[in-house]
Design a protein around this motif. Structure first.
Motif, PDB file in Angstrom:
ATOM      1  N   GLU A 272       3.924  18.227 -15.985  1.00  0.00           N
ATOM      2  CA  GLU A 272       4.591  17.656 -14.809  1.00  0.00           C
ATOM      3  C   GLU A 272       4.154  16.409 -14.045  1.00  0.00           C
ATOM      4  O   GLU A 272       2.698  16.553 -14.091  1.00  0.00           O
ATOM      5  CB  GLU A 272       4.777  18.873 -13.685  1.00  0.00           C
ATOM      6  CG  GLU A 272       5.176  18.570 -12.314  1.00  0.00           C
ATOM      7  CD  GLU A 272       5.084  19.715 -11.575  1.00  0.00           C
ATOM      8  OE1 GLU A 272       5.580  19.325 -10.172  1.00  0.00           O
ATOM      9  OE2 GLU A 272       4.295  20.554 -11.621  1.00  0.00           O
TER      10      GLU A 272
ATOM     11  N   GLU B  34       4.233  13.393 -11.056  1.00  0.00           N
ATOM     12  CA  GLU B  34       4.724  12.982  -9.799  1.00  0.00           C
ATOM     13  C   GLU B  34       3.955  11.728  -9.109  1.00  0.00           C
ATOM     14  O   GLU B  34       2.863  11.688  -9.630  1.00  0.00           O
ATOM     15  CB  GLU B  34       4.184  14.270  -8.976  1.00  0.00           C
ATOM     16  CG  GLU B  34       4.497  13.951  -7.271  1.00  0.00           C
ATOM     17  CD  GLU B  34       4.049  15.141  -6.500  1.00  0.00           C
ATOM     18  OE1 GLU B  34       4.005  14.918  -5.461  1.00  0.00           O
ATOM     19  OE2 GLU B  34       3.538  16.042  -7.096  1.00  0.00           O
TER      20      GLU B  34
ATOM     21  N   HIS C 240       0.695  22.554 -17.279  1.00  0.00           N
ATOM     22  CA  HIS C 240       0.686  24.092 -17.182  1.00  0.00           C
ATOM     23  C   HIS C 240       0.512  24.753 -18.367  1.00  0.00           C
ATOM     24  O   HIS C 240       1.323  24.401 -19.455  1.00  0.00           O
ATOM     25  CB  HIS C 240       2.423  24.288 -16.344  1.00  0.00           C
ATOM     26  CG  HIS C 240       2.401  23.633 -15.284  1.00  0.00           C
ATOM     27  ND1 HIS C 240       2.222  24.338 -14.079  1.00  0.00           N
ATOM     28  CD2 HIS C 240       2.811  22.471 -14.831  1.00  0.00           C
ATOM     29  CE1 HIS C 240       2.496  23.690 -13.024  1.00  0.00           C
ATOM     30  NE2 HIS C 240       2.960  22.418 -13.290  1.00  0.00           N
TER      31      HIS C 240
ATOM     32  N   TRP D 238      -2.396  26.249 -14.076  1.00  0.00           N
ATOM     33  CA  TRP D 238      -2.046  24.595 -14.029  1.00  0.00           C
ATOM     34  C   TRP D 238      -3.413  23.728 -13.766  1.00  0.00           C
ATOM     35  O   TRP D 238      -4.361  24.043 -13.208  1.00  0.00           O
ATOM     36  CB  TRP D 238      -0.931  24.214 -13.004  1.00  0.00           C
ATOM     37  CG  TRP D 238      -1.373  24.688 -11.703  1.00  0.00           C
ATOM     38  CD1 TRP D 238      -1.944  23.810 -10.615  1.00  0.00           C
ATOM     39  CD2 TRP D 238      -1.302  25.764 -11.025  1.00  0.00           C
ATOM     40  NE1 TRP D 238      -2.018  24.402  -9.379  1.00  0.00           N
ATOM     41  CE2 TRP D 238      -1.816  25.578  -9.691  1.00  0.00           C
ATOM     42  CE3 TRP D 238      -0.860  27.246 -11.305  1.00  0.00           C
ATOM     43  CZ2 TRP D 238      -1.717  26.686  -8.836  1.00  0.00           C
ATOM     44  CZ3 TRP D 238      -0.751  28.059 -10.441  1.00  0.00           C
ATOM     45  CH2 TRP D 238      -1.204  28.014  -9.342  1.00  0.00           C
TER      46      TRP D 238
END
Length: 181
Positions: free
Chosen positions: A127, A129, A142, A148
């Motif tokens: 992920e 961001e 993850h 994570w």
């Protein structure tokens, strides 16, 4: 009437108060000094210890030989792996404290003196961001066992965030999908 001196509360136990606390484990039992045993038991123990030392020397030499053979095999296999997949896309991002590298081997995260490495088979999702304002790029790896591992990297300019996103997507498209099948 009896009065106690000191606190009446019991000390608390658990991981919240002791970071080394693991439920179910007990502290090691202290041994009695060896001088307290009778002389007959001491003689028997010394003979057992000598025979165990001889056996352990034989086992250790076998272990050393097998470890050397394994390391030679790994050294021979490692260059072959690097030559095969090293021409694919690679993503690297780093700042003064953190670093991430994603390539054909997997994803490697480093923060100060701590490092971790994930092979593609160990990764459930990656992920990313980037904030609306600011220059911190967050990447979270993850694993399938619901853990994570986030890492934040500070970019020199906001334009780098978009470049990093595109480069990481290329690496994930190349390696993550093909290993999931």
């Amino acid at each position: 009437m009896e009065q106690r001196i000191g606190s009446s509360s019991q000390p608390l136990e658990g991981a919240g108060f002791d970071p080394a606390f693991i439920p179910g484990l007990t502290s090691p039992v202290t041994e009695e000094p060896k001088d307290t045993k009778p002389a007959e038991e001491k003689d028997l123990e010394s003979e057992d210890i000598e025979s165990k030392d001889i056996e352990s020397d034989d086992i250790e030499s076998d272990d050393i030989e097998s470890e050397e053979a394994e390391s030679e095999v790994e050294e021979q296999e490692a260059p072959a792996d690097e030559e095969e997949s090293s021409d694919g896309p690679v993503f690297e991002a780093a700042d003064r404290r953190a670093k991430i590298v994603a390539d054909h081997k997997g994803v490697r995260l480093a923060l100060d003196d701590q490092e971790c490495e994930f092979r593609w088979a160990e990764i459930g999702a990656v992920e990313t961001e980037s904030p609306r304002f600011g220059k911190r790029y967050t990447i979270t790896v993850h694993t399938p066992d619901r853990r994570w591992y986030p890492i934040e990297i500070e970019a020199t300019a906001r334009a780098r965030l978009k470049e990093w996103d595109e480069q990481l997507d290329a690496v994930l498209d190349a390696y993550f999908d093909e290993n999931a099948e």
